[in-house]
Motif scaffolding. Structure first.
Motif, PDB file in Angstrom:
ATOM      1  N   ALA A  76      14.110   4.515   9.004  1.00 58.06           N
ATOM      2  CA  ALA A  76      13.223   4.866   7.889  1.00 58.06           C
ATOM      3  C   ALA A  76      12.412   6.123   8.211  1.00 58.06           C
ATOM      4  O   ALA A  76      12.260   7.007   7.364  1.00 58.06           O
ATOM      5  CB  ALA A  76      12.287   3.702   7.573  1.00 58.06           C
ATOM      6  N   ARG A  77      11.908   6.218   9.442  1.00 55.59           N
ATOM      7  CA  ARG A  77      11.130   7.403   9.835  1.00 55.59           C
ATOM      8  C   ARG A  77      11.983   8.665   9.844  1.00 55.59           C
ATOM      9  O   ARG A  77      11.488   9.759   9.578  1.00 55.59           O
ATOM     10  CB  ARG A  77      10.490   7.176  11.196  1.00 55.59           C
ATOM     11  CG  ARG A  77       9.336   6.202  11.153  1.00 55.59           C
ATOM     12  CD  ARG A  77       8.689   5.993  12.532  1.00 55.59           C
ATOM     13  NE  ARG A  77       7.830   4.840  12.498  1.00 55.59           N
ATOM     14  CZ  ARG A  77       8.213   3.592  12.837  1.00 55.59           C
ATOM     15  NH1 ARG A  77       9.426   3.371  13.283  1.00 55.59           N
ATOM     16  NH2 ARG A  77       7.367   2.597  12.744  1.00 55.59           N
ATOM     17  N   ALA A  78      13.270   8.509  10.138  1.00 55.81           N
ATOM     18  CA  ALA A  78      14.174   9.663  10.192  1.00 55.81           C
ATOM     19  C   ALA A  78      14.357  10.321   8.824  1.00 55.81           C
ATOM     20  O   ALA A  78      14.605  11.525   8.747  1.00 55.81           O
ATOM     21  CB  ALA A  78      15.533   9.251  10.756  1.00 55.81           C
ATOM     22  N   ILE A  79      14.238   9.549   7.763  1.00 54.90           N
ATOM     23  CA  ILE A  79      14.455  10.108   6.423  1.00 54.90           C
ATOM     24  C   ILE A  79      13.187  10.247   5.596  1.00 54.90           C
ATOM     25  O   ILE A  79      13.199  10.868   4.546  1.00 54.90           O
ATOM     26  CB  ILE A  79      15.510   9.289   5.631  1.00 54.90           C
ATOM     27  CG1 ILE A  79      15.047   7.850   5.433  1.00 54.90           C
ATOM     28  CG2 ILE A  79      16.857   9.342   6.326  1.00 54.90           C
ATOM     29  CD1 ILE A  79      15.912   7.060   4.476  1.00 54.90           C
ATOM     30  N   ALA A  80      12.097   9.679   6.081  1.00 50.97           N
ATOM     31  CA  ALA A  80      10.826   9.758   5.344  1.00 50.97           C
ATOM     32  C   ALA A  80      10.184  11.123   5.547  1.00 50.97           C
ATOM     33  O   ALA A  80      10.423  11.799   6.555  1.00 50.97           O
ATOM     34  CB  ALA A  80       9.879   8.661   5.828  1.00 50.97           C
ATOM     35  N   SER A  81       9.361  11.515   4.613  1.00 46.28           N
ATOM     36  CA  SER A  81       8.637  12.780   4.756  1.00 46.28           C
ATOM     37  C   SER A  81       7.556  12.629   5.815  1.00 46.28           C
ATOM     38  O   SER A  81       7.194  11.516   6.216  1.00 46.28           O
ATOM     39  CB  SER A  81       7.998  13.189   3.424  1.00 46.28           C
ATOM     40  OG  SER A  81       6.841  12.416   3.177  1.00 46.28           O
ATOM     41  N   ASP A  82       7.049  13.753   6.273  1.00 52.67           N
ATOM     42  CA  ASP A  82       5.978  13.743   7.265  1.00 52.67           C
ATOM     43  C   ASP A  82       4.711  13.093   6.723  1.00 52.67           C
ATOM     44  O   ASP A  82       3.857  12.663   7.498  1.00 52.67           O
ATOM     45  CB  ASP A  82       5.654  15.165   7.722  1.00 52.67           C
ATOM     46  CG  ASP A  82       6.799  15.786   8.494  1.00 52.67           C
ATOM     47  OD1 ASP A  82       7.650  15.032   9.008  1.00 52.67           O
ATOM     48  OD2 ASP A  82       6.838  17.024   8.592  1.00 52.67           O
ATOM     49  N   GLN A  83       4.587  13.025   5.423  1.00 54.56           N
ATOM     50  CA  GLN A  83       3.409  12.445   4.783  1.00 54.56           C
ATOM     51  C   GLN A  83       3.543  10.945   4.554  1.00 54.56           C
ATOM     52  O   GLN A  83       2.686  10.335   3.926  1.00 54.56           O
ATOM     53  CB  GLN A  83       3.135  13.154   3.455  1.00 54.56           C
ATOM     54  CG  GLN A  83       2.806  14.615   3.611  1.00 54.56           C
ATOM     55  CD  GLN A  83       1.524  14.805   4.413  1.00 54.56           C
ATOM     56  OE1 GLN A  83       0.513  14.169   4.140  1.00 54.56           O
ATOM     57  NE2 GLN A  83       1.567  15.660   5.411  1.00 54.56           N
ATOM     58  N   THR A  84       4.630  10.341   5.048  1.00 53.66           N
ATOM     59  CA  THR A  84       4.862   8.914   4.838  1.00 53.66           C
ATOM     60  C   THR A  84       4.640   8.158   6.138  1.00 53.66           C
ATOM     61  O   THR A  84       5.218   8.490   7.162  1.00 53.66           O
ATOM     62  CB  THR A  84       6.301   8.664   4.339  1.00 53.66           C
ATOM     63  OG1 THR A  84       6.506   9.399   3.139  1.00 53.66           O
ATOM     64  CG2 THR A  84       6.543   7.186   4.070  1.00 53.66           C
ATOM     65  N   GLU A  85       3.795   7.153   6.084  1.00 58.38           N
ATOM     66  CA  GLU A  85       3.559   6.287   7.230  1.00 58.38           C
ATOM     67  C   GLU A  85       4.458   5.065   7.091  1.00 58.38           C
ATOM     68  O   GLU A  85       4.399   4.352   6.091  1.00 58.38           O
ATOM     69  CB  GLU A  85       2.092   5.854   7.275  1.00 58.38           C
ATOM     70  CG  GLU A  85       1.780   4.894   8.395  1.00 58.38           C
ATOM     71  CD  GLU A  85       0.359   4.375   8.366  1.00 58.38           C
ATOM     72  OE1 GLU A  85       0.100   3.377   9.053  1.00 58.38           O
ATOM     73  OE2 GLU A  85      -0.486   4.947   7.648  1.00 58.38           O
ATOM     74  N   ILE A  86       5.311   4.841   8.077  1.00 56.67           N
ATOM     75  CA  ILE A  86       6.234   3.714   8.070  1.00 56.67           C
ATOM     76  C   ILE A  86       5.709   2.638   9.014  1.00 56.67           C
ATOM     77  O   ILE A  86       5.424   2.913  10.177  1.00 56.67           O
ATOM     78  CB  ILE A  86       7.644   4.138   8.536  1.00 56.67           C
ATOM     79  CG1 ILE A  86       8.201   5.280   7.679  1.00 56.67           C
ATOM     80  CG2 ILE A  86       8.586   2.935   8.579  1.00 56.67           C
ATOM     81  CD1 ILE A  86       8.542   4.914   6.273  1.00 56.67           C
ATOM     82  N   VAL A  87       5.598   1.410   8.520  1.00 55.53           N
ATOM     83  CA  VAL A  87       5.235   0.260   9.345  1.00 55.53           C
ATOM     84  C   VAL A  87       6.357  -0.757   9.183  1.00 55.53           C
ATOM     85  O   VAL A  87       6.621  -1.229   8.082  1.00 55.53           O
ATOM     86  CB  VAL A  87       3.889  -0.356   8.913  1.00 55.53           C
ATOM     87  CG1 VAL A  87       3.578  -1.594   9.734  1.00 55.53           C
ATOM     88  CG2 VAL A  87       2.776   0.668   9.017  1.00 55.53           C
ATOM     89  N   ALA A  88       7.048  -1.057  10.286  1.00 56.77           N
ATOM     90  CA  ALA A  88       8.134  -2.044  10.256  1.00 56.77           C
ATOM     91  C   ALA A  88       7.693  -3.279  11.021  1.00 56.77           C
ATOM     92  O   ALA A  88       7.190  -3.189  12.142  1.00 56.77           O
ATOM     93  CB  ALA A  88       9.399  -1.461  10.865  1.00 56.77           C
ATOM     94  N   THR A  89       7.867  -4.427  10.410  1.00 57.59           N
ATOM     95  CA  THR A  89       7.469  -5.679  11.039  1.00 57.59           C
ATOM     96  C   THR A  89       8.514  -6.736  10.726  1.00 57.59           C
ATOM     97  O   THR A  89       9.353  -6.547   9.843  1.00 57.59           O
ATOM     98  CB  THR A  89       6.061  -6.119  10.570  1.00 57.59           C
ATOM     99  OG1 THR A  89       5.630  -7.218  11.369  1.00 57.59           O
ATOM    100  CG2 THR A  89       6.043  -6.494   9.101  1.00 57.59           C
ATOM    101  N   ASN A  90       8.479  -7.820  11.471  1.00 54.55           N
ATOM    102  CA  ASN A  90       9.425  -8.906  11.213  1.00 54.55           C
ATOM    103  C   ASN A  90       8.705 -10.242  11.240  1.00 54.55           C
ATOM    104  O   ASN A  90       7.569 -10.344  11.692  1.00 54.55           O
ATOM    105  CB  ASN A  90      10.588  -8.898  12.210  1.00 54.55           C
ATOM    106  CG  ASN A  90      10.133  -9.008  13.648  1.00 54.55           C
ATOM    107  OD1 ASN A  90       9.561  -8.068  14.176  1.00 54.55           O
ATOM    108  ND2 ASN A  90      10.378 -10.139  14.281  1.00 54.55           N
ATOM    109  N   SER A  91       9.410 -11.252  10.785  1.00 52.33           N
ATOM    110  CA  SER A  91       8.873 -12.606  10.733  1.00 52.33           C
ATOM    111  C   SER A  91       8.691 -13.145  12.150  1.00 52.33           C
ATOM    112  O   SER A  91       9.444 -12.812  13.060  1.00 52.33           O
ATOM    113  CB  SER A  91       9.846 -13.500   9.960  1.00 52.33           C
ATOM    114  OG  SER A  91       9.406 -14.833   9.967  1.00 52.33           O
ATOM    115  N   GLN A  92       7.700 -13.966  12.342  1.00 50.90           N
ATOM    116  CA  GLN A  92       7.493 -14.625  13.632  1.00 50.90           C
ATOM    117  C   GLN A  92       8.275 -15.938  13.728  1.00 50.90           C
ATOM    118  O   GLN A  92       8.549 -16.415  14.820  1.00 50.90           O
ATOM    119  CB  GLN A  92       5.997 -14.892  13.841  1.00 50.90           C
ATOM    120  CG  GLN A  92       5.159 -13.633  13.895  1.00 50.90           C
ATOM    121  CD  GLN A  92       5.596 -12.694  15.005  1.00 50.90           C
ATOM    122  OE1 GLN A  92       5.758 -13.100  16.143  1.00 50.90           O
ATOM    123  NE2 GLN A  92       5.807 -11.440  14.662  1.00 50.90           N
TER     124      GLN A  92
END
Length: 64
Positions: free
Chosen positions: A37-53
């Motif tokens: 996701a970070r590879a294709i997002a703009s520099d102005q986009t904050e990506i937070v990836a999380t998963n279920s516990q």
């Protein structure tokens, strides 16, 4: 009330925050999703990836 040009510009170009929730518990896959996701997002986009516990390690279909 009429918005100023500066206010409109700030609204149009503000930082976007994107939360990606991986429903399985495999942290390595969640990390790969975040990297992709970070590879294709703009520099102005904050990506937070999380998963279920809790839950399955992987989800292959509707039975999982």
């Amino acid at each position: 009330m009429i918005a100023s040009r500066q206010h409109i510009w700030e609204a149009m170009f503000s930082i976007m925050k994107l939360l990606i929730i991986n429903p399985n518990t495999t942290q390595s896959m969640t990390h790969k999703i975040g990297v992709a996701a970070r590879a294709i997002a703009s520099d102005q986009t904050e990506i937070v990836a999380t998963n279920s516990q809790n839950g399955p390690a992987s989800i292959q279909g509707f039975l999982d």
